[in-house]
Design a protein around this motif. Structure first.
Motif, short mmCIF file in Angstrom:
data_model
loop_
_atom_site.label_atom_id
_atom_site.label_comp_id
_atom_site.label_asym_id
_atom_site.label_seq_id
_atom_site.Cartn_x
_atom_site.Cartn_y
_atom_site.Cartn_z
N LYS A 87 0.94 -0.97 0.34
CA LYS A 87 0.06 0.11 0.04
C LYS A 87 0.60 1.71 0.28
O LYS A 87 2.15 1.44 0.52
CB LYS A 87 -0.66 -0.02 1.03
CG LYS A 87 -2.14 -0.80 1.24
CD LYS A 87 -3.07 -0.27 1.44
CE LYS A 87 -4.71 -0.90 0.91
NZ LYS A 87 -5.30 -1.99 0.15
N GLN A 125 5.87 3.33 0.30
CA GLN A 125 5.17 2.09 0.28
C GLN A 125 5.92 0.99 1.43
O GLN A 125 6.68 0.86 1.88
CB GLN A 125 5.19 1.18 -0.85
CG GLN A 125 4.92 0.69 -1.35
CD GLN A 125 5.38 -0.17 -3.25
OE1 GLN A 125 5.68 0.52 -3.25
NE2 GLN A 125 4.52 -1.35 -3.22
N TYR A 176 -6.32 4.62 7.71
CA TYR A 176 -6.42 4.30 6.46
C TYR A 176 -7.20 5.05 5.59
O TYR A 176 -8.13 5.49 6.27
CB TYR A 176 -6.90 2.86 6.22
CG TYR A 176 -7.13 2.28 4.90
CD1 TYR A 176 -6.21 2.52 3.96
CD2 TYR A 176 -8.07 2.07 4.77
CE1 TYR A 176 -6.78 1.67 2.58
CE2 TYR A 176 -8.88 2.02 3.55
CZ TYR A 176 -7.69 1.34 2.63
OH TYR A 176 -8.45 0.85 1.57
N ASP A 186 -7.22 4.65 -1.05
CA ASP A 186 -6.73 3.03 -0.63
C ASP A 186 -5.29 3.30 -0.77
O ASP A 186 -3.76 2.61 -1.11
CB ASP A 186 -6.94 2.14 -2.62
CG ASP A 186 -6.26 1.17 -2.18
OD1 ASP A 186 -6.17 0.46 -0.65
OD2 ASP A 186 -6.41 0.27 -2.80
#
Length: 147
Positions: free
Chosen positions: A57, A69, A108, A113
């Motif tokens: 993610k 990431q 989140y 996303d």
């Protein structure tokens, strides 16, 4: 009359200049969006995401800029995610380094996303110390277990 007009006009000019930063968003200018803090309402607790789903993610700083990431998820003794190892900097995996983020400071963002480092801007993120794996860490990606 002139003594009153100059300060009033100066104040109006300053207010107009201060409002210019906001006008780009009114007319669809997206470049200002990245520098604004994210809305807390758009963020959910990261613990709702399965640890395996966190791998890969994108991670963005609180100012909205992409910083890296997720490379790994580390677990505490209760087998709950405790830290994220984030690959940051570099180009195509060269010249970057890994940093660790406490899972309690990560949220989140479902719309993007992406995971959000809620306590750090991009500049602060760049100054985090490089992460090094230790012998007693339980890692999702490396499948390490305590010795």
């Amino acid at each position: 009359m002139r003594k009153v007009a100059v300060p009033v006009l100066s104040a109006v000019a300053l207010l107009a200049l201060g409002g210019c930063a906001e006008t780009s968003s009114w007319f669809g200018g997206g470049s200002e969006q990245a520098s604004r803090p994210m809305s807390e309402q758009s963020l959910q607790t990261a613990s709702r995401i399965e640890p395996q789903a966190m791998l890969g993610k994108s991670v963005v700083a609180y100012d909205g800029q992409k910083v890296g990431q997720v490379e790994d998820v580390l677990f505490n003794r209760s087998n709950r995610p405790s830290q994220l190892v984030v690959s940051t900097g570099g180009i195509m995996g060269i010249g970057g380094h890994n940093v660790a983020l406490d899972i309690d400071n990560v949220r989140y963002n479902q719309q993007q996303d992406a995971l959000v480092a809620t306590q750090l801007t991009k500049d602060q993120f760049a100054n985090l110390p490089e992460f090094q794996y230790g012998g007693n860490m339980v890692s999702l990606n490396r499948q390490k277990t305590p010795h």
